[in-house]
Motif scaffolding. Structure first.
Motif, PDB file in Angstrom:
ATOM      1  N   MET A 119       0.825  -1.201   0.000  1.00 17.13           N
ATOM      2  CA  MET A 119       0.000   0.000   0.000  1.00 17.13           C
ATOM      3  C   MET A 119       0.867   1.262   0.000  1.00 17.13           C
ATOM      4  SD  MET A 119      -2.989   1.214  -0.151  1.00 17.13           S
ATOM      5  CE  MET A 119      -4.014  -0.223   0.184  1.00 17.13           C
ATOM      6  N   ARG A 120       1.925   1.231   0.790  1.00 18.48           N
ATOM      7  CA  ARG A 120       2.815   2.390   0.824  1.00 18.48           C
ATOM      8  C   ARG A 120       3.448   2.629  -0.542  1.00 18.48           C
ATOM      9  NH1 ARG A 120       5.892   5.416   4.481  1.00 18.48           N
ATOM     10  NH2 ARG A 120       6.964   6.995   3.235  1.00 18.48           N
ATOM     11  N   GLN A 121       3.866   1.576  -1.201  1.00 12.91           N
ATOM     12  CA  GLN A 121       4.458   1.715  -2.534  1.00 12.91           C
ATOM     13  C   GLN A 121       3.432   2.249  -3.524  1.00 12.91           C
ATOM     14  OE1 GLN A 121       7.262   1.839  -3.989  1.00 12.91           O
ATOM     15  NE2 GLN A 121       6.448   1.857  -6.080  1.00 12.91           N
ATOM     16  N   TYR A 122       2.198   1.780  -3.443  1.00 14.57           N
ATOM     17  CA  TYR A 122       1.146   2.271  -4.340  1.00 14.57           C
ATOM     18  C   TYR A 122       0.919   3.766  -4.135  1.00 14.57           C
ATOM     19  CZ  TYR A 122      -3.466   3.188  -6.283  1.00 14.57           C
ATOM     20  OH  TYR A 122      -4.514   3.742  -6.991  1.00 14.57           O
ATOM     21  N   ILE A 123       0.842   4.202  -2.873  1.00 11.18           N
ATOM     22  CA  ILE A 123       0.621   5.616  -2.565  1.00 11.18           C
ATOM     23  C   ILE A 123       1.751   6.471  -3.135  1.00 11.18           C
ATOM     24  CG2 ILE A 123       0.523   7.302  -0.690  1.00 11.18           C
ATOM     25  CD1 ILE A 123      -0.927   5.131   0.957  1.00 11.18           C
ATOM     26  N   ASP A 124       2.991   6.025  -2.951  1.00 11.47           N
ATOM     27  CA  ASP A 124       4.137   6.776  -3.469  1.00 11.47           C
ATOM     28  C   ASP A 124       4.127   6.818  -5.001  1.00 11.47           C
ATOM     29  OD1 ASP A 124       4.944   7.192  -0.894  1.00 11.47           O
ATOM     30  OD2 ASP A 124       6.514   5.658  -0.899  1.00 11.47           O
ATOM     31  N   ALA A 125       3.787   5.679  -5.616  1.00  9.74           N
ATOM     32  CA  ALA A 125       3.758   5.614  -7.079  1.00  9.74           C
ATOM     33  C   ALA A 125       2.676   6.534  -7.646  1.00  9.74           C
ATOM     34  CB  ALA A 125       3.527   4.180  -7.544  1.00  9.74           C
ATOM     35  N   VAL A 126       1.510   6.567  -7.003  1.00 15.04           N
ATOM     36  CA  VAL A 126       0.419   7.430  -7.464  1.00 15.04           C
ATOM     37  C   VAL A 126       0.815   8.901  -7.364  1.00 15.04           C
ATOM     38  CG1 VAL A 126      -1.918   8.236  -6.936  1.00 15.04           C
ATOM     39  CG2 VAL A 126      -1.430   5.792  -7.007  1.00 15.04           C
ATOM     40  N   ALA A 127       1.471   9.272  -6.256  1.00 15.53           N
ATOM     41  CA  ALA A 127       1.901  10.662  -6.089  1.00 15.53           C
ATOM     42  C   ALA A 127       2.856  11.077  -7.211  1.00 15.53           C
ATOM     43  CB  ALA A 127       2.567  10.839  -4.729  1.00 15.53           C
ATOM     44  N   THR A 128       3.779  10.191  -7.567  1.00 20.41           N
ATOM     45  CA  THR A 128       4.714  10.494  -8.645  1.00 20.41           C
ATOM     46  C   THR A 128       3.997  10.535  -9.995  1.00 20.41           C
ATOM     47  OG1 THR A 128       6.514   9.454  -7.417  1.00 20.41           O
ATOM     48  CG2 THR A 128       6.841   9.744  -9.781  1.00 20.41           C
ATOM     49  N   PHE A 129       3.081   9.611 -10.198  1.00 20.66           N
ATOM     50  CA  PHE A 129       2.328   9.568 -11.459  1.00 20.66           C
ATOM     51  C   PHE A 129       1.523  10.854 -11.649  1.00 20.66           C
ATOM     52  CE2 PHE A 129      -1.465   8.621 -13.948  1.00 20.66           C
ATOM     53  CZ  PHE A 129      -0.936   8.010 -15.065  1.00 20.66           C
ATOM     54  N   GLU A 130       0.859  11.316 -10.604  1.00 21.16           N
ATOM     55  CA  GLU A 130       0.055  12.534 -10.709  1.00 21.16           C
ATOM     56  C   GLU A 130       0.929  13.763 -10.923  1.00 21.16           C
ATOM     57  OE1 GLU A 130      -2.333  12.344  -7.172  1.00 21.16           O
ATOM     58  OE2 GLU A 130      -3.915  11.187  -8.184  1.00 21.16           O
ATOM     59  N   ALA A 131       2.099  13.784 -10.286  1.00 18.75           N
ATOM     60  CA  ALA A 131       3.039  14.880 -10.529  1.00 18.75           C
ATOM     61  C   ALA A 131       3.528  14.856 -11.977  1.00 18.75           C
ATOM     62  CB  ALA A 131       4.221  14.788  -9.564  1.00 18.75           C
ATOM     63  N   HIS A 132       3.711  13.656 -12.523  1.00 20.82           N
ATOM     64  CA  HIS A 132       4.128  13.513 -13.919  1.00 20.82           C
ATOM     65  C   HIS A 132       3.029  14.007 -14.860  1.00 20.82           C
ATOM     66  CE1 HIS A 132       4.899  11.205 -17.700  1.00 20.82           C
ATOM     67  NE2 HIS A 132       6.135  11.576 -17.446  1.00 20.82           N
ATOM     68  N   GLU A 133       1.764  13.723 -14.525  1.00 17.14           N
ATOM     69  CA  GLU A 133       0.654  14.230 -15.328  1.00 17.14           C
ATOM     70  C   GLU A 133       0.682  15.759 -15.377  1.00 17.14           C
ATOM     71  OE1 GLU A 133      -3.137  11.222 -15.086  1.00 17.14           O
ATOM     72  OE2 GLU A 133      -2.650  12.322 -13.252  1.00 17.14           O
ATOM     73  N   GLU A 134       0.896  16.381 -14.215  1.00 21.13           N
ATOM     74  CA  GLU A 134       0.956  17.843 -14.153  1.00 21.13           C
ATOM     75  C   GLU A 134       2.141  18.373 -14.957  1.00 21.13           C
ATOM     76  OE1 GLU A 134       1.115  18.850 -10.050  1.00 21.13           O
ATOM     77  OE2 GLU A 134      -0.901  18.108  -9.604  1.00 21.13           O
ATOM     78  N   ALA A 135       3.276  17.691 -14.862  1.00 13.47           N
ATOM     79  CA  ALA A 135       4.466  18.125 -15.595  1.00 13.47           C
ATOM     80  C   ALA A 135       4.246  18.014 -17.101  1.00 13.47           C
ATOM     81  CB  ALA A 135       5.678  17.295 -15.175  1.00 13.47           C
ATOM     82  N   GLN A 136       3.533  16.987 -17.536  1.00 12.11           N
ATOM     83  CA  GLN A 136       3.222  16.854 -18.962  1.00 12.11           C
ATOM     84  C   GLN A 136       2.350  18.016 -19.443  1.00 12.11           C
ATOM     85  OE1 GLN A 136       1.608  12.764 -18.928  1.00 12.11           O
ATOM     86  NE2 GLN A 136       3.207  12.236 -20.396  1.00 12.11           N
ATOM     87  N   ALA A 137       1.368  18.394 -18.610  1.00 14.80           N
ATOM     88  CA  ALA A 137       0.494  19.513 -18.979  1.00 14.80           C
ATOM     89  C   ALA A 137       1.294  20.819 -19.059  1.00 14.80           C
ATOM     90  CB  ALA A 137      -0.640  19.652 -17.966  1.00 14.80           C
ATOM     91  N   GLU A 138       2.220  21.016 -18.129  1.00 13.60           N
ATOM     92  CA  GLU A 138       3.050  22.222 -18.148  1.00 13.60           C
ATOM     93  C   GLU A 138       3.965  22.235 -19.369  1.00 13.60           C
ATOM     94  OE1 GLU A 138       5.110  22.157 -14.468  1.00 13.60           O
ATOM     95  OE2 GLU A 138       3.321  22.519 -13.254  1.00 13.60           O
ATOM     96  N   ALA A 139       4.544  21.083 -19.682  1.00 19.43           N
ATOM     97  CA  ALA A 139       5.437  21.000 -20.842  1.00 19.43           C
ATOM     98  C   ALA A 139       4.682  21.236 -22.142  1.00 19.43           C
ATOM     99  CB  ALA A 139       6.132  19.642 -20.867  1.00 19.43           C
ATOM    100  N   ALA A 140       3.410  20.823 -22.186  1.00 20.99           N
ATOM    101  CA  ALA A 140       2.611  21.023 -23.393  1.00 20.99           C
ATOM    102  C   ALA A 140       2.386  22.503 -23.676  1.00 20.99           C
ATOM    103  CB  ALA A 140       1.271  20.309 -23.254  1.00 20.99           C
TER     104      ALA A 140
END
Length: 308
Positions: A1-22
């Motif tokens: 569960m801890r790994q899932y939470i950390d992975a989701v946080a990074t994934f969502e930050a990556h989504e935001e970074a993709q939007a900024e880069a676009a």
């Protein structure tokens, strides 16, 4: 569960970074003036598609604009590269700790839809929606509830013009988008709303039943080999339900966002399907099982939704 939470946080930050880069795709450069004014220079903005637009002659304002753009672009690219590397690390950790349960093909399809800006035009309905609910609730459904060899994608016919525009930007048909994931996908001759790959996995695309103004029959693109779209009873009710999304993880550790139905809409729909006398008995039993399982998860682990 801890790994899932950390992975989701990074994934969502990556989504935001993709939007900024676009927002800073393409570039800016100083272009020399015409022969009549050779000493003049103009700031030109270039798009990712190669088009150009003049932003005016060189001045303190355009110089500030140029400097700001270059800084934003460099920061966006640096952040995106760092988060991409972090996601790759989380993928390895997810695989090592057996975090994921979803078939890798599903995650690849969802990521391909996201990469082509088509994901907003589809909702995952049917059995695979359970993976979004279990991820959001932090639970695991029994295998009998999630066993299936197909994924149903609900398409909104009301947004067909926006969808056609998005599809043209990637210069492909919907089947072509799927073939970027698995080149063996083919449309079934007897069922044009279904594509099947070499392993027998199927992708079905459905829509609401025809109302005034809806074209029918309908293909997703002008390509003769592309998907037709099947009408589904009560699909309008599913389109009108609140959106719900969750980050899911594949058995190989890869990550994707699944856009699906509000779980309350899923429960109502599955309860209704379980009562249809013309439906196969085994499928009716599974419909009832899925409705009951999601209802229990909703009450116990998603109380902010269950209150309604």
């Amino acid at each position: 569960m801890r790994q899932y939470i950390d992975a989701v946080a990074t994934f969502e930050a990556h989504e935001e970074a993709q939007a900024e880069a676009a927002q800073v795709r393409g570039g800016m450069y100083w272009h020399k003036g015409p022969a009549s004014a050779p000493d003049e220079t103009y700031l030109v903005r270039t798009s990712a598609s190669g088009s150009e637009k003049s932003l005016g002659p060189r001045s303190p304002e355009t110089e500030a604009l140029y400097k700001s753009f270059q800084q934003r672009k460099a920061l966006a690219e640096e952040r995106l590269a760092g988060l991409k590397a972090a996601l790759a690390k989380h993928k390895r950790m997810n695989r090592a700790l057996r975090v994921g349960r979803v078939a890798p093909l599903i995650v690849e399809i969802l990521n391909r839809l996201a990469a082509t800006n088509l994901s907003d035009h589809f909702r995952v309905v049917g059995t695979h929606a359970l993976y979004a609910y279990e991820s959001a609730a932090g639970v695991t459904f029994e295998d009998d509830a999630v066993a299936t060899r197909d994924i149903d994608l609900l398409w909104d016919v009301r947004k067909r013009m926006a969808f056609a525009t998005a599809l043209k930007r990637v210069d492909s048909s919907m089947l072509g988008v799927l073939r970027k994931v698995d080149p063996t996908f083919r449309i079934r001759n007897s069922q044009t709303y279904t594509a099947v790959n070499k392993d027998g996995f199927e992708v079905d695309i459905i829509r609401r039943e025809q109302v005034a103004g809806d074209p029918h029959p309908l293909q997703l693109s002008d390509d003769e080999e592309d998907f037709g779209v099947a009408q589904a009873p009560r699909a309008q009710e599913l389109l009108d339900s609140p959106p719900f999304s969750a980050v899911i993880v594949a058995t190989n550790g890869d990550i994707a966002r699944m856009n699906t139905l509000d779980p309350r809409a899923f429960i109502r729909f599955k309860q209704w399907m379980s009562t249809l006398p013309e439906r196969e008995a085994l499928k009716r039993r599974r419909d009832a099982l899925q409705a009951k399982a999601v209802e229990e998860v909703l009450r116990e682990y998603l109380p902010h939704l269950a209150k309604d």
